[in-house]
Design a protein around this motif. Structure first.
Motif, PDB file in Angstrom:
ATOM      1  N   TYR A   1       0.800  -1.225   0.000  1.00 56.80           N
ATOM      2  CA  TYR A   1       0.000   0.000   0.000  1.00 56.80           C
ATOM      3  C   TYR A   1       0.833   1.276   0.000  1.00 56.80           C
ATOM      4  N   SER A   2       2.126   1.158   0.281  1.00 53.53           N
ATOM      5  CA  SER A   2       2.983   2.351   0.197  1.00 53.53           C
ATOM      6  C   SER A   2       3.163   2.808  -1.241  1.00 53.53           C
ATOM      7  N   GLY A   3       2.801   1.961  -2.220  1.00 53.85           N
ATOM      8  CA  GLY A   3       2.930   2.341  -3.614  1.00 53.85           C
ATOM      9  C   GLY A   3       1.718   3.041  -4.186  1.00 53.85           C
ATOM     10  N   LEU A   4       0.637   3.171  -3.421  1.00 55.72           N
ATOM     11  CA  LEU A   4      -0.583   3.793  -3.937  1.00 55.72           C
ATOM     12  C   LEU A   4      -0.511   5.316  -3.825  1.00 55.72           C
ATOM     13  N   PRO A   5      -0.758   6.041  -4.919  1.00 52.36           N
ATOM     14  CA  PRO A   5      -0.684   7.501  -4.866  1.00 52.36           C
ATOM     15  C   PRO A   5      -1.596   8.124  -3.816  1.00 52.36           C
ATOM     16  N   ALA A   6      -2.794   7.562  -3.587  1.00 54.42           N
ATOM     17  CA  ALA A   6      -3.712   8.139  -2.603  1.00 54.42           C
ATOM     18  C   ALA A   6      -3.104   8.123  -1.204  1.00 54.42           C
ATOM     19  N   LEU A   7      -2.525   6.994  -0.815  1.00 54.60           N
ATOM     20  CA  LEU A   7      -1.941   6.921   0.522  1.00 54.60           C
ATOM     21  C   LEU A   7      -0.688   7.776   0.632  1.00 54.60           C
ATOM     22  N   ARG A   8       0.038   7.921  -0.458  1.00 55.32           N
ATOM     23  CA  ARG A   8       1.202   8.808  -0.433  1.00 55.32           C
ATOM     24  C   ARG A   8       0.764  10.258  -0.240  1.00 55.32           C
ATOM     25  N   HIS A   9      -0.365  10.603  -0.845  1.00 55.30           N
ATOM     26  CA  HIS A   9      -0.846  11.971  -0.652  1.00 55.30           C
ATOM     27  C   HIS A   9      -1.403  12.174   0.759  1.00 55.30           C
TER      28      HIS A   9
ATOM     29  N   ASN B   1      -9.644   0.482   0.009  1.00 57.04           N
ATOM     30  CA  ASN B   1      -8.903  -0.153  -1.080  1.00 57.04           C
ATOM     31  C   ASN B   1      -9.771  -0.481  -2.278  1.00 57.04           C
ATOM     32  N   GLU B   2     -11.053  -0.688  -2.085  1.00 57.21           N
ATOM     33  CA  GLU B   2     -11.907  -1.042  -3.213  1.00 57.21           C
ATOM     34  C   GLU B   2     -12.188   0.156  -4.121  1.00 57.21           C
ATOM     35  N   GLN B   3     -11.858   1.369  -3.675  1.00 55.86           N
ATOM     36  CA  GLN B   3     -11.793   2.557  -4.521  1.00 55.86           C
ATOM     37  C   GLN B   3     -10.450   3.224  -4.224  1.00 55.86           C
ATOM     38  N   PRO B   4      -9.352   2.629  -4.659  1.00 65.11           N
ATOM     39  CA  PRO B   4      -8.032   3.001  -4.153  1.00 65.11           C
ATOM     40  C   PRO B   4      -7.524   4.373  -4.566  1.00 65.11           C
ATOM     41  N   GLU B   5      -8.136   4.978  -5.583  1.00 70.59           N
ATOM     42  CA  GLU B   5      -7.621   6.260  -6.058  1.00 70.59           C
ATOM     43  C   GLU B   5      -8.514   7.426  -5.663  1.00 70.59           C
ATOM     44  N   ILE B   6      -9.398   7.175  -4.699  1.00 72.30           N
ATOM     45  CA  ILE B   6     -10.283   8.200  -4.144  1.00 72.30           C
ATOM     46  C   ILE B   6     -10.138   8.186  -2.632  1.00 72.30           C
ATOM     47  N   PHE B   7     -10.116   9.364  -2.014  1.00 74.14           N
ATOM     48  CA  PHE B   7     -10.270   9.414  -0.567  1.00 74.14           C
ATOM     49  C   PHE B   7     -11.098  10.633  -0.200  1.00 74.14           C
TER      50      PHE B   7
ATOM     51  N   ARG C   1     -14.381  15.039  -1.847  1.00 72.75           N
ATOM     52  CA  ARG C   1     -14.008  13.792  -2.515  1.00 72.75           C
ATOM     53  C   ARG C   1     -12.778  14.080  -3.379  1.00 72.75           C
ATOM     54  N   ILE C   2     -11.636  13.542  -2.975  1.00 72.32           N
ATOM     55  CA  ILE C   2     -10.374  13.823  -3.652  1.00 72.32           C
ATOM     56  C   ILE C   2     -10.082  12.679  -4.621  1.00 72.32           C
ATOM     57  N   VAL C   3      -9.904  13.018  -5.901  1.00 71.36           N
ATOM     58  CA  VAL C   3      -9.754  12.023  -6.958  1.00 71.36           C
ATOM     59  C   VAL C   3      -8.437  12.240  -7.680  1.00 71.36           C
ATOM     60  N   LYS C   4      -7.779  11.153  -8.021  1.00 71.05           N
ATOM     61  CA  LYS C   4      -6.520  11.216  -8.766  1.00 71.05           C
ATOM     62  C   LYS C   4      -6.684  12.003 -10.059  1.00 71.05           C
ATOM     63  N   GLY C   5      -5.724  12.865 -10.342  1.00 71.39           N
ATOM     64  CA  GLY C   5      -5.685  13.570 -11.618  1.00 71.39           C
ATOM     65  C   GLY C   5      -6.483  14.852 -11.672  1.00 71.39           C
ATOM     66  N   LYS C   6      -7.231  15.174 -10.611  1.00 68.25           N
ATOM     67  CA  LYS C   6      -8.035  16.396 -10.595  1.00 68.25           C
ATOM     68  C   LYS C   6      -7.262  17.534  -9.938  1.00 68.25           C
TER      69      LYS C   6
ATOM     70  N   TYR D   1      -4.021  15.845  -5.198  1.00 72.59           N
ATOM     71  CA  TYR D   1      -2.948  14.865  -5.246  1.00 72.59           C
ATOM     72  C   TYR D   1      -1.607  15.574  -5.430  1.00 72.59           C
ATOM     73  N   CYS D   2      -0.629  15.174  -4.638  1.00 79.18           N
ATOM     74  CA  CYS D   2       0.692  15.761  -4.762  1.00 79.18           C
ATOM     75  C   CYS D   2       1.672  14.784  -5.396  1.00 79.18           C
ATOM     76  N   TRP D   3       1.253  13.522  -5.561  1.00 84.99           N
ATOM     77  CA  TRP D   3       2.128  12.512  -6.152  1.00 84.99           C
ATOM     78  C   TRP D   3       1.692  12.239  -7.588  1.00 84.99           C
ATOM     79  N   LYS D   4       2.652  12.237  -8.496  1.00 87.67           N
ATOM     80  CA  LYS D   4       2.354  11.970  -9.894  1.00 87.67           C
ATOM     81  C   LYS D   4       1.926  10.509 -10.058  1.00 87.67           C
ATOM     82  N   SER D   5       0.815  10.300 -10.731  1.00 91.52           N
ATOM     83  CA  SER D   5       0.337   8.944 -10.989  1.00 91.52           C
ATOM     84  C   SER D   5       0.771   8.517 -12.392  1.00 91.52           C
ATOM     85  N   ARG D   6       0.672   7.214 -12.655  1.00 94.06           N
ATOM     86  CA  ARG D   6       1.117   6.684 -13.939  1.00 94.06           C
ATOM     87  C   ARG D   6       0.055   6.797 -15.020  1.00 94.06           C
ATOM     88  N   LEU D   7      -1.223   6.807 -14.613  1.00 96.28           N
ATOM     89  CA  LEU D   7      -2.324   6.858 -15.565  1.00 96.28           C
ATOM     90  C   LEU D   7      -3.252   8.012 -15.200  1.00 96.28           C
TER      91      LEU D   7
END
Length: 369
Positions: free
Chosen positions: A134-142, A271-277, A288-293, A300-306
């Motif tokens: 889980y340390s590799g997930l952008p959401a948890l890193r943020h 984890n079942e919606q891992p890129e939202i918190f 609702r914080i979503v990757k890429g927005k 998000y402060c961490w660059k995601s791959r997709l």
């Protein structure tokens, strides 16, 4: 590209395949050696599938460590993706032969063994990664950065859970390896060590809280080892926590979840919606914080791959872990990856929980640094 080897990875291996695919995604490492299986036929098939030369497909990890350590073009690190009982002796022999290690959790059977590996790695000047997914997930890193920056204020309470059902019904229908329920291969714990360790790590990763005392009850539910774990936690500094890990909850696949409450706000992640918190700050509506927005509030402060809407999942989580480990192997002193220090802390947590349970659920000191 850095050369690496793997322990495990025979046909049908789940986690070894995840390691290999994660490393492939970095485009910075190449699999060149392996001890793929105790079965010579399976080992040969795996070597051919991964395009590993037959002379570098070994029957024992001891032979692999010795020969790869002596080669001028030997591997830089080994991935240990085998059952728990292999972790300590395998990591030890590779470190002794000058090869850095990446190992699944739990890193050993006990904190004492984990500490011995940490000492050996330091003496040899080698790196040791423990692949807490889980340390590799952008959401948890943020979330980690938000808490480090003080956005939630002082942390008061944490609730973490990891909920599965693979031990709830007919085990003959399960595709999960049965060795997890055998003390000879799994160690002193099944559920707590297998999935409760993810909760312990994810809480520490995001909050940096250190468990000072635990009060634990482990339930075996007719099995030899635990398949349900309930833990109360007191952290250094006064915060409190509740962890629940189970493998007997019908209707749950991999229900990892964190809720973290501070005196200025809270976050909730599943984890079942891992890129939202969900982020709630004092006096504001829940966000609702979503990757890429992009947000006026913290995004998000961490660059995601997709891009947003394209789930990255476990393979890229491992890739992100290995990006840091590979950077460190190449001399980047600031690169992040879960280290043997995390592995030692995780084993101290497991040891303390098991001791608490044996004593009837009394509060037990963890002895963590």
């Amino acid at each position: 590209m850095l050369q690496y080897g793997i322990i495990g990875g025979g046909r049908g291996s789940f986690i070894a395949d995840v390691h290999i695919r994660g490393l492939e995604a970095t485009r910075k490492a190449r699999l060149t050696a392996g001890c793929f299986s105790r079965d010579p036929q399976k080992a040969s098939e795996a070597a051919a599938a991964y395009q590993v030369d037959a002379e570098r497909s070994y029957q024992t990890y001891e032979d692999m460590a010795r020969k790869e350590g002596a080669r001028p073009d030997g591997i830089r690190f080994v991935v240990i993706a085998a059952p728990n009982h292999i972790h300590f002796p395998c990591a030890k022999v590779f470190l002794e032969n000058g090869i850095s290690v990446a190992c699944d959790k739990p890193v050993t059977f006990s904190a004492q063994e984990a500490e011995a590996l940490r000492t050996l790695a330091r003496e040899k000047g080698l790196l040791f990664c423990v692949t807490y997914t889980y340390s590799g997930l952008p959401a948890l890193r943020h979330i980690r950065k938000l808490i480090t920056d003080g956005v939630l204020g002082n942390i008061r309470m944490v609730a973490g859970e990891n909920v599965q059902d693979w031990l709830a019904g007919d085990l003959s229908r399960s595709d999960i390896a049965p060795w997890r329920m055998e003390p000879e291969y799994a160690g002193k714990s099944n559920c707590l060590a297998d999935i409760g360790s993810h909760v312990e790590f994810a809480v520490h990763f995001t909050t940096q809280l250190v468990p000072e005392r635990v009060c634990c009850q482990l339930d075996c539910c007719g099995q030899v080892l635990d398949c349900n774990a309930s833990v109360m936690v007191q952290y250094r500094g006064g915060a409190k926590g509740i962890y629940w890990a189970t493998q007997v909850a019908f209707g749950n696949d991999n229900g990892m979840r964190l809720r973290i409450y501070g005196d200025q706000g809270s976050v909730e992640w599943a984890n079942e919606q891992p890129e939202i918190f969900y982020l709630t700050l004092a006096g504001q509506p829940t966000m609702r914080i979503v990757k890429g927005k992009q947000y006026d509030t913290p995004g998000y402060c961490w660059k995601s791959r997709l891009p947003s809407g394209h789930t990255e999942g476990w393979y890229y989580a491992f890739a992100d872990i290995y990006e840091g480990f590979l950077a460190a192997l190449q001399g980047d002193a600031n690169a992040y990856y879960p280290s043997i220090d995390d592995g030692v802390r995780g084993m101290r947590f497991i040891d303390a929980c098991c001791e608490s349970d044996r004593a009837g659920g009394v509060w037990t000191e963890t002895g963590m640094d």
